[in-house]
Design an enzyme around this catalytic site. Structure first.
Site, PDB file in Angstrom:
ATOM      1  N   SER A 113      39.145  19.154   8.781  1.00 23.35           N
ATOM      2  CA  SER A 113      37.789  19.330   9.308  1.00 23.35           C
ATOM      3  C   SER A 113      36.828  19.935   8.287  1.00 23.35           C
ATOM      4  CB  SER A 113      37.865  20.161  10.581  1.00 23.35           C
ATOM      5  OG  SER A 113      36.637  20.118  11.251  1.00 23.35           O
ATOM      6  N   HIS A 114      36.310  21.117   8.586  1.00 27.67           N
ATOM      7  CA  HIS A 114      35.287  21.733   7.746  1.00 27.67           C
ATOM      8  C   HIS A 114      35.868  22.543   6.600  1.00 27.67           C
ATOM      9  CE1 HIS A 114      36.614  24.196  11.046  1.00 27.67           C
ATOM     10  NE2 HIS A 114      36.363  25.247  10.303  1.00 27.67           N
ATOM     11  N   ASP A 277      30.264  17.626   9.269  1.00 25.82           N
ATOM     12  CA  ASP A 277      31.358  18.267   8.532  1.00 25.82           C
ATOM     13  C   ASP A 277      32.330  17.228   7.977  1.00 25.82           C
ATOM     14  OD1 ASP A 277      32.580  17.518  10.914  1.00 25.82           O
ATOM     15  OD2 ASP A 277      33.911  19.247  10.933  1.00 25.82           O
ATOM     16  N   ASP A 279      35.143  15.812   8.819  1.00 25.17           N
ATOM     17  CA  ASP A 279      35.631  14.707   9.638  1.00 25.17           C
ATOM     18  C   ASP A 279      34.584  14.177  10.615  1.00 25.17           C
ATOM     19  OD1 ASP A 279      35.801  17.116  11.060  1.00 25.17           O
ATOM     20  OD2 ASP A 279      37.358  16.339  12.373  1.00 25.17           O
ATOM     21  N   ASP A 281      32.744  15.481  13.094  1.00 29.18           N
ATOM     22  CA  ASP A 281      32.556  15.855  14.494  1.00 29.18           C
ATOM     23  C   ASP A 281      31.522  16.965  14.688  1.00 29.18           C
ATOM     24  OD1 ASP A 281      34.236  17.756  13.442  1.00 29.18           O
ATOM     25  OD2 ASP A 281      35.795  17.589  14.983  1.00 29.18           O
ATOM     26  N   ARG A 282      31.137  17.653  13.612  1.00 30.23           N
ATOM     27  CA  ARG A 282      30.123  18.714  13.756  1.00 30.23           C
ATOM     28  C   ARG A 282      28.759  18.230  13.287  1.00 30.23           C
ATOM     29  NH1 ARG A 282      32.663  24.503  12.140  1.00 30.23           N
ATOM     30  NH2 ARG A 282      34.647  24.242  13.221  1.00 30.23           N
ATOM     31  N   LYS A 376      33.907  16.097  19.870  1.00 33.12           N
ATOM     32  CA  LYS A 376      32.514  16.340  19.533  1.00 33.12           C
ATOM     33  C   LYS A 376      32.101  15.277  18.522  1.00 33.12           C
ATOM     34  CE  LYS A 376      33.907  20.142  16.465  1.00 33.12           C
ATOM     35  NZ  LYS A 376      35.183  20.768  16.831  1.00 33.12           N
TER      36      LYS A 376
HETATM   37  C1  VG1 Z   1      36.584  26.679  15.020  1.00 36.30           C
HETATM   38  C2  VG1 Z   1      35.385  26.774  15.938  1.00 36.30           C
HETATM   39  C3  VG1 Z   1      35.689  26.078  17.246  1.00 36.30           C
HETATM   40  C4  VG1 Z   1      36.093  24.625  16.959  1.00 36.30           C
HETATM   41  C5  VG1 Z   1      37.247  24.585  15.979  1.00 36.30           C
HETATM   42  C6  VG1 Z   1      37.622  23.185  15.554  1.00 36.30           C
HETATM   43  O1  VG1 Z   1      37.693  27.323  15.600  1.00 36.30           O
HETATM   44  O2  VG1 Z   1      35.020  28.130  16.166  1.00 36.30           O
HETATM   45  O3  VG1 Z   1      34.571  26.157  18.086  1.00 36.30           O
HETATM   46  O4  VG1 Z   1      36.471  23.981  18.143  1.00 36.30           O
HETATM   47  O5  VG1 Z   1      36.903  25.313  14.804  1.00 36.30           O
HETATM   48  O6  VG1 Z   1      36.540  22.536  14.941  1.00 36.30           O
HETATM   49  P1  VG1 Z   1      38.127  28.826  15.218  1.00 36.30           P
HETATM   50  O7  VG1 Z   1      39.391  29.097  15.965  1.00 36.30           O
HETATM   51  O8  VG1 Z   1      38.289  28.868  13.719  1.00 36.30           O
HETATM   52  O9  VG1 Z   1      36.997  29.705  15.636  1.00 36.30           O
HETATM   53  V1  VG1 Z   1      36.823  21.243  13.849  1.00 36.30           V
HETATM   54  O10 VG1 Z   1      35.341  20.712  13.351  1.00 36.30           O
HETATM   55  O11 VG1 Z   1      38.058  21.759  13.020  1.00 36.30           O
HETATM   56  O12 VG1 Z   1      37.606  20.018  14.764  1.00 36.30           O
HETATM   57 CO    CO Z   2      35.427  18.893  12.283  1.00 35.76          CO
END
Ligand code: VG1
Ligand code: CO
Length: 543
Positions: A113-114, A277, A279, A281-282, A376
């Protein structure tokens, strides 16, 4: 030829409770590491024999190798068809859509992801179920249990297939269908929004810029903005997915997407800017000299949903994660629709969406989505904003000001303290948790504490209970402070502090959020001893 590989050391490294595995690229390069996790998936996912699987990733370092391994293991486990994509490029929301349209047993999305990528960065395997959403806790726990006693895995030996062009291939008895990962997704978007209207609006006098951060949305955004919507070439920046995201951090916030932020907040060339981001989704939404807080974004989409053809009949209900501001609740109340508060993580929206209880949902962490998929969806949110702007003919800051003057404003900020040594973070957290029970009725930042607990969630659809989802301190004027430890970081611990206070439509609507929240910021630092215990004088990221 199929072979079984014996494992000498068991695999014990998956964090339970997450919808996949996210670790350093180095860790994934350890012999049999990826294979062990994939074996556990294929042993626990329903419908593997004869089923269809969706497979792709965000293009980061390790993507191609993982696709090769997973294809050969899928064939060894009797999957009948894997749908994968040219160059292995597939965004998370596009994968969710494919799982649903292809009636697949699930999908594997290769992304952290990010988090940054490359040999020194992170890699990840995200597992989605047959509804298109992140795997349920039941499934991920079963996978985790399975990894504890894993002694061998099955794989077929064959040459890697080329992902350069669309076509069908065979591995053992399994068909590999390589498709363009962009087409189906953009077709879906055209069903949801009025592209002619958006095209005319943008090309009249509404210059926009999109930063793909060298991640998965590049090819989607190029085709969408510069192709279908006919915006000038160069509208999409950093459009080519790179294995290390060009050395950047593919996280669309003011800190890591600062190039884009500067263009909008300092410059004069654009009326609208957005980024997604790693992947896809953000999303981050910016207007000229204006940043849209993700919690406000969800509320604004809900309040103006009928501007979009897909939501013209109105919304059934909305949901937000617990740390997300209550801005959308106020809109739901005014619209007379259902609203839900879930724990952090998209999987908790799945049941509500599947049951038809909500249409829109979102998280403060730059995540917004609807019932069109079960993830998302970054580009969807960008298009939704453009649709509203085109219908209203207003600027982003005008939309925000109008919204606040109607519903009041939820001042909101999240402070992240990254890479804290685990023991320090856990002690800090436990200490605050044990003090919560004495707080109710006492003063906090000059207000009265009405509730202080560790959030627990009762799922209204399946009645499951999920505990310990974050420390909440609720105050009598609607203000809140929330503390969580991140579940997605890979280096030490990340402490997230969420701060919120409400000003009614007649109150002060245009303060700087850090200033509006300064009393809460100071009080939580005194209570939790954040600076003292971490030695950090300020957060790593302020949103
Ligand atoms: C973070 C965010 C959460 C989100 C998750 C996955 O988790 O706060 O809101 O759903 O990332 O996002 P955490 O536990 O680090 O706070 V992604 O874009 O990885 O699918
Ligand atoms: Co993501």
């Amino acid at each position: 030829m199929k072979k079984n590989v014996r494992l000498n050391t068991p695999f014990t490294d998956q964090k339970p409770g997450t919808s996949g595995l996210r670790k350093s690229s180095k860790q994934f390069e350890e012999p049999n590491y990826l294979e062990s996790f994939i074996e556990a998936i294929f042993q626990n996912l329903t419908g593997v024999g004869g089923g269809t699987l969706i497979l792709g990733g965000d293009g980061r370092y390790g993507n191609r190798r993982a696709i090769d391994v997973i294809l050969r293991m899928a064939a060894a486990h009797g999957i009948s068809r894997v749908v994968t994509t040219i160059d292995g490029i597939l965004s998370t929301p596009a994968a969710s859509h494919l799982i649903r349209t292809r009636k697949a047993i699930g999908g594997i999305i290769l992304s952290a992801s990010h988090n940054p990528g490359g040999p020194e960065g992170d890699f990840g395997v995200k597992l989605n179920g047959s509804n298109g959403g992140p795997a349920s806790e039941t499934l991920t726990s079963a996978i985790f249990e399975f990894t504890q006693n894993l002694s061998e895995y099955s794989i077929i030996e064959s040459e890697p297939i080329s992902l350069n062009q669309a076509g069908n291939y065979l591995i053992g008895g399994m068909t590999v269908e390589v498709i363009d990962g962009v087409d189906d997704y953009l077709a879906l978007m055209q069903q949801l929004f009025d592209f002619d209207l958006i095209r005319n609006f943008l090309n009249k006098d509404f210059p926009i810029v999109f930063d793909a951060l060298h991640a998965v949305t590049g090819p989607y955004a190029k085709q969408l903005f510069e192709g279908i919507l006919k915006m000038p070439l160069g509208t999409v920046k950093n459009a080519v997915p790179l294995e290390d995201f060009g050395g950047g951090h593919p996280d669309p916030n003011l800190t890591y997407a600062h190039e884009l932020a500067n263009l909008l907040l300092e410059g004069n060339n654009y009326a609208f800017g957005a980024a997604c981001d790693g992947d896809g989704d953000r999303n981050m939404i910016l207007g000229k000299a204006c940043f849209v807080n993700p919690s406000d974004s969800l509320a604004i989409l809900a309040a103006n949903a009928t501007c979009a053809p897909a939501y013209a009949d109105g919304l059934v209900g909305v949901a937000r994660s617990m740390p997300t501001s209550a801005a959308v609740d106020v809109v739901a109340k005014k619209l007379g629709i259902l609203s839900f508060e879930t724990p952090t993580g998209w999987k908790f929206f799945g049941n509500l969406l599947d049951k038809g209880l909500i249409t829109l949902c979102g998280e403060e962490s730059f995540g917004t989505g609807s019932d069109h998929v079960r993830e998302k969806d970054g580009l969807w949110a960008v298009l939704f904003w453009l649709q509203i702007l085109a219908v209203k003919g207003l600027t982003v800051s005008e939309i925000m000001a109008q919204h606040w003057s109607r519903f009041g404003r939820h001042y909101y900020s999240r402070h992240d303290y990254e890479e804290i040594p685990n023991v320090i973070a856990e002690n800090l957290f436990d200490r605050v948790e044990s003090s919560l029970s004495q707080m109710v009725g006492n003063k906090f930042a000059g207000r009265e504490v009405t509730l202080a607990d560790n959030f627990s969630y009762l799922d209204p659809v399946d009645n499951s209970v999920t505990q310990k989802q974050g420390l909440r301190i609720l105050l009598n004027d609607g203000s809140r402070v929330i503390l969580r430890l991140s579940g997605t970081g890979t280096k030490g611990a990340t402490l997230r502090v969420y701060l919120e206070s409400y000003s009614s439509a007649n109150g002060e609507l245009f303060l700087d959020p850090q200033q509006a929240l300064s009393g809460l910021i100071k009080e939580i630092d005194d209570l939790a001893e954040i600076q003292k215990r971490t030695g950090m004088t300020r957060p790593t990221v302020i949103t």
